[in-house]
Design a protein around this motif. Structure first.
Motif, PDB file in Angstrom:
ATOM      1  N   GLY A  80      45.134  49.595  38.418  1.00  0.00           N
ATOM      2  CA  GLY A  80      43.907  49.066  37.837  1.00  0.00           C
ATOM      3  C   GLY A  80      44.135  47.827  37.016  1.00  0.00           C
ATOM      4  O   GLY A  80      43.926  47.813  35.805  1.00  0.00           O
ATOM      5  N   TYR A  87      33.166  55.572  37.796  1.00  0.00           N
ATOM      6  CA  TYR A  87      34.326  54.697  37.983  1.00  0.00           C
ATOM      7  C   TYR A  87      33.947  53.600  38.958  1.00  0.00           C
ATOM      8  O   TYR A  87      32.902  53.671  39.593  1.00  0.00           O
ATOM      9  CB  TYR A  87      35.505  55.483  38.555  1.00  0.00           C
ATOM     10  N   THR A 102      41.973  58.831  40.880  1.00  0.00           N
ATOM     11  CA  THR A 102      43.050  58.580  39.915  1.00  0.00           C
ATOM     12  C   THR A 102      42.706  59.230  38.582  1.00  0.00           C
ATOM     13  O   THR A 102      43.566  59.826  37.932  1.00  0.00           O
ATOM     14  CB  THR A 102      43.250  57.067  39.713  1.00  0.00           C
ATOM     15  N   GLU A 143      39.269  55.155  42.285  1.00  0.00           N
ATOM     16  CA  GLU A 143      39.569  55.200  40.845  1.00  0.00           C
ATOM     17  C   GLU A 143      39.184  56.544  40.252  1.00  0.00           C
ATOM     18  O   GLU A 143      39.849  57.041  39.338  1.00  0.00           O
ATOM     19  CB  GLU A 143      38.825  54.078  40.114  1.00  0.00           C
TER      20      GLU A 143
END
Lengths: 501, 319
Positions: free
Chosen positions: A268, B180, B188, B185
């Protein structure tokens, strides 16, 4: 030794004739698209995916990986030569790299970038080989609070990027933050400042802004005084690095590599920060700090090693956890799925030849890149001496193609032109675009992580200081802020900013 | 007279069949309205590859991401209806009317659905070491503690968000939404312990399930997944009312010749029947969508009606 036998397996796989061939194709293509402004690895890999269907999975992934880190190499070339950063990471390289080119040291800057990247690539390959799984676990410890604090640190550090007026720098950061607000709000799904233009609902693409503000702005500026520019590129000196140069870049390359590897692991956006962070750190610790922004070789070495280390480290969460840390890794995961491989923790145990083959191919690829790029430097440097009225239309065409390839839309091309005009105005007003770019990149991420952290803590802001990693970074940010502000208060800003007279 | 009519009909029929036989004589663009690398993109690319092999033509995937897929969709429905521009879309299409105040098309279904390439069951996932061992324990806890259990999605108004709303309504619980940027994501976030659960389609879940990093409490569909026979269906887990299955399909602009649409439907279903396609879909625990073009149209309309109901009772703000 387990790792040794694994690496041996990797090199056996990667060094087969066919895999060497695809690795070479990958890095050569990567270099080419890196050099062409705007055309990035995402578009290239997407275009090449159909070709990989017929290939062995190992060969195709080796080639696709090569395109990605090859593009990091190539991206610095245009940043240095014509001030055109095609990737987020080369924005920083352009700062000092292009200044070096202006002073006739383009060859040196390019050699520094190539060697710094090679060193970083080598270190990171072994990092992946030795510590991949534990590092990926560490990356998972990074929650929204930690990310937010990291971004705060990054933003504070960005003030250091400026070498002109502090007020201008702050203004540009805020302008970047505002640009970043455009797009759909993740939390509510409401489109902000998109004015019912569907192309704006996903925000403005970074590349569009960078190409416009840096590249097009530079071109307009150069056309204004073409004679001056032609004079400048005539005096090209020494292509290779001297002993003193090597001495000067050794420490920055080491620091850049370390920083890049650490930040690259974070899924990210961590990798994006690495070149910014490396530059800011270098400017703080270097003896040559006064020359930063005016063509300091350290200012090329540190961010270039950091971005290559970051790029390669971003394979760690992808290969070990199946988590993409950037759009290219998401695409690599797609490529694996098409090949019938489910990327994730099981790849390492179920397909050791694939995992270790890719790791080994990265090092081989880095060797290829140096062999490929060092002799090319002479050629690149000559390219700059092409009369500008031939050069700039070519650059413009490539910019337009590259920007079009981002989302296959002409909207972005027009938008880039608008940002080009803005870039020219910034030059006239002596406002530096680099802090704006950082604000633009960090702003949306900061907001996202801040709101998610508060959502998860049910609105309790103490979460940022209760988590040790987050608290540490906030303290660092505070210290950095003080060191920036103190000399400013004492009217001795030269210590922190190389004031231009 | 009769004979002349017959001749005309014969000519027309032979013309049209000749037309369909020659198709495609130039490259066909398959527009994916999502970024490269996602489930829709990957499936579309596999379908394009198979179609290229079978028809000896060229099918090229082109990504036109943006605005929840509306940019790509809009572009295809405005293209010439000659069969050379096709759209790859997913279940997100059916919920667009409840995400946007205004859509760039007026019809409920602004294209001709051709075939469903893949059906992807939705699984409810918790972290591998989560205290929730089955669906009942999660639902009971959430009932006793409203707004406590957190779920991640790919953003407000995304397909996982709607699935989770439907789940909450079916189970009679209130969960806390943590959006997200993208389902990846959110995954994650789940494995790093930020959130308690996600509702995602199987392709996003398979690799983490295999590694036991996440545990599936239930799967949608009438039968258990062939690749994970231990996961109960929602009906078996005590929630028979919950049946969301995600899909990826291929469509063409309105007005595309019938011959081409039915030829493509036949070709796509033939591709889905091939062994490498079965392996490919099986690898992500998805199934071939063996539907006629009409069946696909019905599916979209049913989905539309379902999401209208869900949206009515959910607080999803329109853009």
């Amino acid at each position: 030794m387990d790792v040794l036998s694994n690496l041996l397996l990797g090199f056996q796989t990667a060094a087969s004739f066919i895999n060497l061939f695809y690795c070479l194709i990958g890095v050569a293509l990567g270099t080419a698209i890196g050099v062409l402004p705007g055309l990035g690895p995402v578009a290239t890999i997407a275009m090449l995916l159909p070709i990989t269907f017929g290939l062995d999975p190992v060969s195709s992934l080796i080639m696709l990986a090569g395109i990605f880190y090859g593009a990091q190499y190539g991206g610095s070339t245009t940043a240095i030569l014509v001030n055109l950063p095609g990737e987020a990471s080369s924005v920083i390289t352009a700062l000092d790299g292009h200044e070096m080119a202006k002073r006739g040291q383009a060859g040196k800057a390019l050699a520094t970038a190539a060697l710094g990247s090679f060193f970083a690539g080598t270190v990171t390959t072994f990092l992946i080989a030795l510590f991949s799984p534990p590092l990926a676990e560490v990356a998972l410890k990074f929650g929204p609070a930690e990310y937010f604090s990291l971004m705060v640190l990054g933003l504070v550090a960005s003030i250091v990027l400026a070498h002109g007026s502090l007020l201008h720098a702050l203004g540009m950061i805020v302008f970047g933050l505002l640009l970043g607000i455009i797009g759909t709000d993740v939390n509510s799904g409401v489109a902000r400042f998109s004015f019912d233009v569907p192309e704006l609902t996903d925000g403005i693409n970074f590349v569009v802004v960078a190409m416009g503000v840096f590249g097009l702005g530079e071109i307009i500026g150069n056309l204004e005084n073409e004679a001056e520019r032609n004079l400048m590129v005539k005096k090209v000196t020494g292509l290779m690095l001297s002993k003193e140069d090597f001495k000067a870049i050794a420490a920055p390359v080491l620091r850049g590599t370390a920083l890049g590897s650490v930040l690259g692991i974070l899924p990210g956006g961590g990798a994006m920060l690495s070149s910014f962070a490396a530059y800011a750190l270098e400017k703080k610790v270097s003896k040559n700090a006064a020359n930063f922004g005016k063509g300091a070789i350290e200012g090329v070495a540190a961010p270039e090693s950091a971005n290559n280390a970051g790029a390669q480290a971003s394979f760690i969460p992808m290969l070990t956890l199946g988590i993409p840390s950037n759009p290219v890794m998401a695409l690599m995961i797609g490529a694996m799925i098409i090949q019938g491989i489910q990327p994730g923790p099981s790849v390492m145990t179920e397909q050791p030849a694939l995992f270790w083959g890719i790791v080994a191919s990265m090092w081989i690829g880095n060797v290829f890149l140096v062999i490929l790029n060092l002799p090319l430097i002479g050629l690149w440097v000559k390219m700059v001496s092409v009369p500008y009225h031939f050069l700039f239309p070519a650059i413009l065409v490539f910019c337009a193609i590259g920007v079009f390839s981002l989302a296959n839309t002409t909207f972005d091309v027009y938008f880039m032109a608008a940002f080009g005009l803005l870039g020219y105005i910034f030059r006239k007003l002596e406002c530096e675009p680099a802090p704006m770019m950082l604000g633009f990149i960090l702003g949306p991420m900061m907001e996202e992580f801040l709101r998610r952290a508060l959502l998860l803590s049910k609105g309790d802001p103490s979460v940022f200081i209760r988590r040790p990693l987050s608290a540490t970074m906030l303290v660092l940010a505070a210290v950095a802020m003080v060191t920036v502000l103190l000399p400013a208060l004492r009217k001795k800003r030269q210590e922190a900013f190389a004031e231009e007279d | 007279m009769c004979i002349r009519l017959l001749i005309v009909i014969c000519t027309l029929v032979s013309l049209s069949s000749a037309f369909a036989a020659e198709y495609p004589d130039k490259p066909v663009r398959l527009v994916v309205s999502w970024a490269p690398g996602g489930a829709v993109d990957v499936i579309a690319r596999k379908v394009a590859q198979k179609l290229s092999e079978q028809t000896k033509g060229t099918f090229v995937v082109e990504n036109k991401p943006g605005a929840t897929g509306t940019i790509g969709t809009q572009q295809v429905i405005r293209s010439a209806p000659d069969g050379y521009t096709l759209l790859a879309l997913d279940n997100t299409f059916a919920l667009l009317p409840f995400v946007f105040k205004k859509l760039p098309w007026e019809q409920e279904v602004p294209f001709i659905p051709i075939a469903v390439a893949a059906l992807q069951p939705v699984v409810i996932l918790v972290k591998g070491d989560s205290p929730y061992k089955d669906l009942a324990s999660l639902v009971n806890y959430a009932k006793a503690n409203p707004d406590t259990v957190t779920y991640g999605t790919g953003g407000a108004g995304s397909a996982p968000h709607f699935s989770a709303e439907a789940f909450q309504q079916a189970a009679g619980v209130k969960l806390m939404h943590v959006p997200y940027k993208g389902a990846g994501e959110a995954m994650t976030g789940l494995i790093s312990g930020q959130i308690d659960m996600v509702l995602l389609s199987t392709p996003s879940a398979v690799s983490q399930l295999k590694a036991n990093r996440v545990r599936a409490l239930a799967t949608s569909g009438n039968k258990r997944l062939a690749s994970f026979p231990n996961i109960p269906t929602f009906a078996e887990a005590g929630m028979p009312g919950f049946g969301i299955t995600n899909w990826v399909g291929i469509a063409a602009p309105l007005g595309t010749p019938k011959e081409i649409v039915s030829r493509l439907n036949v070709e796509i279903r033939k591709a889905l029947d091939s062994s490498d396609m079965k392996d490919f879909l099986g690898g992500m625990s998805a199934e071939a969508g063996n539907l006629e073009a009409d069946g696909f149209l019905r599916l979209i309309k049913e989905e539309n009606a379902r999401w209208a109901q869900v949206a009515k009772h959910a607080d999803i703000e329109k853009q």
